[in-house]
Design an enzyme around this catalytic site. Structure first.
Site, mmCIF file in Angstrom:
data_model
loop_
_atom_site.group_PDB
_atom_site.id
_atom_site.type_symbol
_atom_site.label_atom_id
_atom_site.label_comp_id
_atom_site.label_asym_id
_atom_site.label_seq_id
_atom_site.Cartn_x
_atom_site.Cartn_y
_atom_site.Cartn_z
ATOM 1 N N LYS A 142 0.838 -1.203 0.000
ATOM 2 C CA LYS A 142 0.000 0.000 0.000
ATOM 3 C C LYS A 142 0.868 1.246 0.000
ATOM 4 O O LYS A 142 1.890 1.303 0.674
ATOM 5 C CB LYS A 142 -0.899 -0.003 1.231
ATOM 6 C CG LYS A 142 -1.832 1.197 1.284
ATOM 7 C CD LYS A 142 -2.641 1.204 2.553
ATOM 8 C CE LYS A 142 -1.800 1.764 3.646
ATOM 9 N NZ LYS A 142 -2.479 2.441 4.715
ATOM 10 N N GLU A 147 -3.945 4.445 -2.295
ATOM 11 C CA GLU A 147 -4.689 5.188 -1.275
ATOM 12 C C GLU A 147 -4.501 6.693 -1.436
ATOM 13 O O GLU A 147 -3.658 7.301 -0.780
ATOM 14 C CB GLU A 147 -4.253 4.750 0.122
ATOM 15 C CG GLU A 147 -5.099 5.352 1.224
ATOM 16 C CD GLU A 147 -4.721 4.850 2.600
ATOM 17 O OE1 GLU A 147 -4.968 5.601 3.559
ATOM 18 O OE2 GLU A 147 -4.192 3.736 2.738
ATOM 19 N N LYS A 206 -8.166 2.261 -2.125
ATOM 20 C CA LYS A 206 -8.528 2.461 -0.722
ATOM 21 C C LYS A 206 -8.787 3.946 -0.475
ATOM 22 O O LYS A 206 -7.940 4.665 0.051
ATOM 23 C CB LYS A 206 -7.427 1.935 0.202
ATOM 24 C CG LYS A 206 -7.849 1.929 1.656
ATOM 25 C CD LYS A 206 -6.787 1.303 2.534
ATOM 26 C CE LYS A 206 -7.256 1.332 3.981
ATOM 27 N NZ LYS A 206 -6.191 0.914 4.882
ATOM 28 N N SER A 215 -12.256 4.467 7.140
ATOM 29 C CA SER A 215 -13.419 4.890 7.925
ATOM 30 C C SER A 215 -13.649 6.388 7.794
ATOM 31 O O SER A 215 -14.764 6.866 7.979
ATOM 32 C CB SER A 215 -13.234 4.523 9.391
ATOM 33 O OG SER A 215 -12.179 5.282 9.953
ATOM 34 N N GLY A 216 -12.600 7.133 7.523
ATOM 35 C CA GLY A 216 -12.744 8.570 7.354
ATOM 36 C C GLY A 216 -13.086 9.302 8.640
ATOM 37 O O GLY A 216 -13.772 10.313 8.613
ATOM 38 N N GLY A 217 -12.633 8.794 9.767
ATOM 39 C CA GLY A 217 -12.904 9.462 11.027
ATOM 40 C C GLY A 217 -14.280 9.186 11.594
ATOM 41 O O GLY A 217 -14.651 9.720 12.632
#
Length: 163
Positions: free
Chosen positions: A17, A60, A102, A146-148
């Site tokens: 990644k 990502e 991602k 999750s983006g926080g």
């Protein structure tokens, strides 16, 4: 990087990644076109090198969630970033079928009032629209950050986004 990728492959690794981070700040002109392009080149060079070593690159292109931007601004930036990333991957000869994406979901900034209380259906709709507009059909998988968000909220948004 080629030597490291080859060594990791020899050690049994099959995925790698690379993350780049961009920030949204309209007043400061961020992200700039140069920052988007430079990050896309970095991701493409990494992906081409990883694939040459037999690894599946996980790409990502993260857009930071800090800030006061609304969801529409986040969607516009995400569309631009993903569009530039995929054009650049093609220029570098990356086999899209051998990559994974991602991203985070399309969310307003953490300092925006809608961040905590926004509707997961809206998050899902903007995220799906963004991905449909930018991610080539050849890409076999998308795994979300999750983006926080809390685990429950991220799961609910993902469930709404599943066709």
């Amino acid at each position: 990087m080629a030597d490291r990728c080859a060594a990791y492959y020899d050690a049994g690794v099959r995925f790698a990644k690379w993350r780049c981070l961009l920030r949204i700040d309209a007043a400061a002109g961020q992200p700039s076109a140069l920052a988007v392009a430079d990050n896309a080149v970095g991701l493409a060079r990494y992906a081409a090198t990883a694939q040459a070593a037999g690894l599946v690159p996980i790409i990502e292109p993260e857009i930071a969630i800090d800030g006061r931007h609304d969801a529409a601004a986040a969607a516009a930036v995400a569309e631009e970033v993903l569009s530039v990333v995929y054009r650049t991957l093609q220029v570098y000869g990356v086999l899209l079928e051998g990559t994974l994406l991602k991203p985070q979901m399309v969310l307003p900034g953490m300092d925006h009032p809608a961040f905590a209380g926004g509707d997961v259906v809206d998050v899902a709709a903007l995220t799906l629209r963004t991905l449909r507009r930018t991610v080539p059909p050849a890409v076999p998988g998308v795994m979300f950050l999750s983006g926080g968000q809390s685990e429950a909220r991220a799961t609910a948004a993902t469930a709404k986004a599943t066709p």
